[in-house]
Design an enzyme around this catalytic site. Structure first.
Site, PDB file in Angstrom:
ATOM      1  N   ASP A 173      -1.443   5.725   5.445  1.00 19.64           N
ATOM      2  CA  ASP A 173      -1.609   4.296   5.192  1.00 19.64           C
ATOM      3  C   ASP A 173      -0.960   3.476   6.299  1.00 19.64           C
ATOM      4  O   ASP A 173      -0.232   3.997   7.143  1.00 19.64           O
ATOM      5  CB  ASP A 173      -1.110   3.884   3.806  1.00 19.64           C
ATOM      6  CG  ASP A 173       0.398   3.936   3.661  1.00 19.64           C
ATOM      7  OD1 ASP A 173       1.090   4.155   4.668  1.00 19.64           O
ATOM      8  OD2 ASP A 173       0.892   3.750   2.533  1.00 19.64           O
ATOM      9  N   ILE A 174      -1.298   2.191   6.316  1.00 22.37           N
ATOM     10  CA  ILE A 174      -0.819   1.289   7.365  1.00 22.37           C
ATOM     11  C   ILE A 174       0.606   0.848   7.018  1.00 22.37           C
ATOM     12  O   ILE A 174       0.875   0.425   5.891  1.00 22.37           O
ATOM     13  CB  ILE A 174      -1.744   0.065   7.483  1.00 22.37           C
ATOM     14  CG1 ILE A 174      -3.175   0.511   7.788  1.00 22.37           C
ATOM     15  CG2 ILE A 174      -1.235  -0.897   8.541  1.00 22.37           C
ATOM     16  CD1 ILE A 174      -4.187  -0.610   7.741  1.00 22.37           C
ATOM     17  N   GLU A 182      -4.659  -0.124   1.467  1.00 25.37           N
ATOM     18  CA  GLU A 182      -4.556   0.253   2.871  1.00 25.37           C
ATOM     19  C   GLU A 182      -4.323   1.760   3.026  1.00 25.37           C
ATOM     20  O   GLU A 182      -3.889   2.225   4.076  1.00 25.37           O
ATOM     21  CB  GLU A 182      -3.410  -0.524   3.539  1.00 25.37           C
ATOM     22  CG  GLU A 182      -2.000  -0.105   3.131  1.00 25.37           C
ATOM     23  CD  GLU A 182      -1.510  -0.814   1.872  1.00 25.37           C
ATOM     24  OE1 GLU A 182      -0.295  -0.868   1.671  1.00 25.37           O
ATOM     25  OE2 GLU A 182      -2.349  -1.298   1.078  1.00 25.37           O
TER      26      GLU A 182
END
Length: 494
Positions: free
Chosen positions: A374-375, A417
């Site tokens: 994920d970001i 995300e």
């Protein structure tokens, strides 16, 4: 004789097309509802991990499980003060309930109704009973003593001892409102079985519901009905009652299954779709109803009058219509398998393919590796630049990652995300090399509106002892958790 024969063939073909159309439309409607619920499920997990599943909260629930009434009252007030701001924030994202229960099934604190507590829910809430028995995450629709809705239920532990549970849930009012805002091609209504209401709802809350004059034995939730009428652009109360007049709707409702039909009223065709809502124990308790204009159905119906056209032309038109319909149906299936924003696979489709891949490698000497990433600090991007820029970042990231994967690899949006990859026929060494490559490319990539982002990755290679894809994903997720908690922007192997 030939005209009659052709007429019969066309009539049968039209009937088949109409049935296929109804089936596909109901399939699409169901997919839209399930996609929204899946999004809320992911969000609920974030709320639980970031807000509730903390040592001080777990210890407080542990003390409450053994305290007397005075002690419980103080602990209840303490819990309320600790989380009231958090509850206020999650209501902004349409979550209605944050409800804590003790290990014995007593309601400890309803944030949506803090004055109601102490009632034991084991006999009327199957989710509470199952949580006590199974001690694992449970989700699904469930009728409640005050509100009904989709509940995401999490067990609470203190030093490995089960001390209670918490419910993070959305009301049907929220679901109807969100679906209506996203899809304005239909009007949405909700009805619930009257026996459920009379059995479970607090007596002083019964007035939240009203008997339906149309659907015998069912009730309207007043708040949900108000939202439905406000959002509706095709049907109002009077028109809805007129539509179902002189239909066999009661007989259809008694099946307690999904169904749909088209009716001509005032020279216009209308499509009614009934999606059966089953509770946590898979028992029918309600219906979600969609009302719309069935434009494609009307076109199919009108083909019946082509009986007087030349035989060759009729056959040609039938073949073309069939091909168009098949194409449309395939398009719907593609849409139901694809994340609406990034155009990669969604969570549901990933699980289908990944389960098949697991069964395949179990019969061979092959293996695969799962990557979850994920970001880092994505919330700051949304907060500082807005959700539109955040969406652009997600799209550009997916395009970048896709270019570095093989056609045989499976890439999907896991939620928010967070993304997931299944690298077929790839061991952990190969997966680590690829993950590092992707991590570095993301770090150096110049996004349209953001100067730089980084990602954290978790890896796990399936073993022959792994029998469930959920367990494999969970191990990769644990590796991601370690990556994020040890500095981020790195690859961690489980």
């Amino acid at each position: 004789g030939l005209g009659i024969y052709i007429g019969v063939l066309i009539y049968k073909e039209n009937t088949k097309q109409q049935d296929l159309y109804l089936e596909t439309e109901l399939e699409s409607f169901t997919s839209k509802i399930n996609s929204i619920l899946a999004t809320y499920e992911v969000f609920s997990k974030y709320i639980f991990e970031e807000t509730v599943n903390k040592p001080q909260i777990n210890y407080l629930m542990y003390k409450a499980s053994f305290g007397n009434d005075n002690e419980k009252s103080k602990l209840r007030q303490e819990l309320y003060l600790q989380l009231k701001n958090n509850y206020k924030n999650i209501t902004k994202y349409n979550f209605r309930q944050l409800h804590f229960h003790l290990a014995n099934g007593d309601s400890f604190l309803r944030f949506h109704s803090p004055e109601n507590f102490g009632d034991n829910l084991l006999s009327i809430r199957d989710s509470i009973r199952r949580l006590k028995e199974e001690k694992r995450f449970i989700k699904g629709f469930e009728e409640g003593r005050i509100y009904n809705g989709y509940r995401f239920m999490y067990p609470i532990f203190y030093q490995k001892n089960y001390v209670g549970s918490v419910e993070v849930s959305i009301s049907m009012q929220t679901l109807v409102e969100v679906v209506s805002d996203l899809y304005n091609e239909f009007d949405l209504f909700f009805i619930i079985d009257g026996d459920v209401i009379n059995k479970i709802v607090f007596s002083d809350k019964i007035n939240n519901y009203t008997k339906s004059p149309i659907f015998n034995g069912y009730y309207f939730d007043k708040e949900v009905k108000e939202i439905s009428i406000t959002k509706a652009h095709i049907f109002n109360d009077k028109k809805l009652e007129e539509f179902f007049k002189n239909t066999d709707i009661e007989k259809k409702l008694q099946t307690k299954e999904n169904f749909s039909f088209v009716k001509n009223m005032g020279g216009k065709y209308y499509l009614a779709q009934f999606l059966s809502i089953k509770n946590i124990n898979n028992k029918h308790v309600a219906y979600m109803i969609s009302m719309s204009y069935p434009e494609q159905y009307r076109n199919i119906f009108n083909k019946y009058f082509s009986i007087f056209i030349l035989v060759i032309f009729i056959i040609t038109i039938s073949i073309i219509s069939s091909l168009i319909y098949i194409k449309d149906k395939n398009k719907l299936k593609i849409l139901s398998n694809t994340d609406y924003l990034t155009k990669i696979f969604n969570r549901v489709r990933f699980m289908e393919i990944a389960s098949y891949e697991l069964s395949r490698v179990e019969r061979s000497s092959s293996t695969f590796t799962v990557i979850i990433f994920d970001i880092d600090f994505f919330k700051k991007i949304n907060d500082n630049y807005g959700h539109n820029i955040g969406d652009t970042v997600l799209i550009e990231l997916c395009n970048l990652v896709s270019k570095n994967l093989r056609k045989t690899d499976i890439f999907a949006r896991w939620g928010g995300e967070e993304f997931i990859c299944l690298l077929t026929d790839t061991n952990i060494r190969g997966a680590y090399i690829l993950s590092e490559k992707i991590r570095k490319k993301v770090e150096s990539f110049k996004f349209s509106h953001i100067e730089k982002i980084t990602i954290s990755l978790g890896l796990y290679q399936m073993k022959k002892t792994d029998t469930f894809i959920e367990d494999i994903i969970d191990k990769a997720d644990k590796a991601l958790y370690l990556s994020k908690n040890s500095g981020r922007n790195k690859v961690v192997i489980y």
